[in-house]
Enzyme design. Structure first.
Site, PDB file in Angstrom:
ATOM      1  N   LEU A  70       0.856  -1.174   0.000  1.00 21.18           N
ATOM      2  CA  LEU A  70       0.000   0.000   0.000  1.00 21.18           C
ATOM      3  C   LEU A  70       0.895   1.227   0.000  1.00 21.18           C
ATOM      4  O   LEU A  70       1.995   1.209   0.566  1.00 21.18           O
ATOM      5  CB  LEU A  70      -0.908   0.024   1.243  1.00 21.18           C
ATOM      6  CG  LEU A  70      -1.999  -1.046   1.338  1.00 21.18           C
ATOM      7  CD1 LEU A  70      -2.722  -0.938   2.678  1.00 21.18           C
ATOM      8  CD2 LEU A  70      -3.001  -0.923   0.201  1.00 21.18           C
ATOM      9  N   ASP A  71       0.411   2.289  -0.642  1.00 22.98           N
ATOM     10  CA  ASP A  71       1.174   3.532  -0.660  1.00 22.98           C
ATOM     11  C   ASP A  71       1.489   3.991   0.762  1.00 22.98           C
ATOM     12  O   ASP A  71       0.769   3.685   1.717  1.00 22.98           O
ATOM     13  CB  ASP A  71       0.376   4.632  -1.361  1.00 22.98           C
ATOM     14  CG  ASP A  71       0.356   4.475  -2.876  1.00 22.98           C
ATOM     15  OD1 ASP A  71       1.190   3.728  -3.403  1.00 22.98           O
ATOM     16  OD2 ASP A  71      -0.499   5.116  -3.519  1.00 22.98           O
ATOM     17  N   PHE A  72       2.531   4.774   0.879  1.00 26.81           N
ATOM     18  CA  PHE A  72       2.999   5.322   2.153  1.00 26.81           C
ATOM     19  C   PHE A  72       1.855   5.933   2.963  1.00 26.81           C
ATOM     20  O   PHE A  72       1.722   5.695   4.164  1.00 26.81           O
ATOM     21  CB  PHE A  72       4.078   6.371   1.854  1.00 26.81           C
ATOM     22  CG  PHE A  72       4.587   7.115   3.046  1.00 26.81           C
ATOM     23  CD1 PHE A  72       5.421   6.507   3.963  1.00 26.81           C
ATOM     24  CD2 PHE A  72       4.259   8.454   3.230  1.00 26.81           C
ATOM     25  CE1 PHE A  72       5.909   7.209   5.061  1.00 26.81           C
ATOM     26  CE2 PHE A  72       4.736   9.158   4.319  1.00 26.81           C
ATOM     27  CZ  PHE A  72       5.567   8.534   5.233  1.00 26.81           C
TER      28      PHE A  72
END
Length: 223
Positions: A70-72
């Site tokens: 998942l993105d940051f």
């Protein structure tokens, strides 16, 4: 949407993340966790970006292998395999698009439609961004349903049919309603409306790689 290409980990220094990783489900084959916003999925090349989901979990589960990311800034459900056979099986389920994912997002502005399908092909842009490209882009579809709306924001459920990098973020922006708190695909106003990206992976359904049982893992939206 599911990779840590939001930041250049050679130059970007992630601020400390004090939130803990919550283990939602655990057995001998896999973990399902709730990833906090502001934590990398994998450690960056810069040694100052060592802290990550994988870095934390491998100390407790030495065989832990990443299935997806998942993105940051995105929070929510992630799967972690505990063996090579399990990661292979889950990767195949992702490749065959048999794993069903839903996200909650807060969009800037009032979305008129109650539901719809965003269909914009995505291609690599200038790092770290992606771009919409009808000539060279890969097919990407994101279904949405409005949960509630006001004059300034709209809460939606997203069900992505594909899993392109930054898909929900760039689709929302192309649609004219960027995700609140997004720093890449945004307006000046939408970027500063929240101190985090208001995107949460709230549910993930898949077939257990060992038992074949249908699994559905959920995480309540924190915003």
């Amino acid at each position: 949407m599911v990779t840590d290409h939001t930041v250049n980990t050679d130059e970007f220094i992630a601020p400390p993340c004090d939130e803990n990783i919550e283990i939602i489900y655990q057995d001998d084959a896999l973990l399902a966790i709730n990833k906090p916003s502001g934590l990398l999925s994998l450690s960056g090349k810069n040694p100052l970006n060592k802290d990550s989901v994988h870095f934390r979990l491998v100390h407790l589960f030495p065989t832990a292998l990443m299935v997806h990311r998942l993105d940051f800034g995105t929070s929510g459900v992630m799967l972690i395999a505990l063996s090579k056979d399990v990661v292979k099986n889950l990767n195949q389920q992702f490749s065959h698009r048999s794993i069903r994912k839903t996200y909650t997002a807060v969009l800037h502005g009032s979305v008129e439609q109650d539901n719809g399908l965003l269909d914009f092909p995505i291609d690599r842009g200038v790092f770290p961004r992606q771009k919409i490209c009808y000539k060279h882009g890969k097919a990407a579809q994101s279904a949405f349903e409005v949960l509630e709306r006001s004059e300034h924001i709209t809460r939606v459920t997203f069900t992505p049919h594909t899993g392109r990098t930054h898909q929900l973020r760039i689709h929302s922006y192309q649609f004219g309603h960027p995700i609140v708190g997004c720093d890449l695909y945004c307006t000046d106003e939408s970027k500063v409306m929240a101190n985090r990206l208001l995107l949460h992976a709230n549910q993930l359904a898949f077939q257990h790689p060992i038992t074949g049982q249908e699994m559905c893992i959920s995480s309540p939206c924190p915003f």
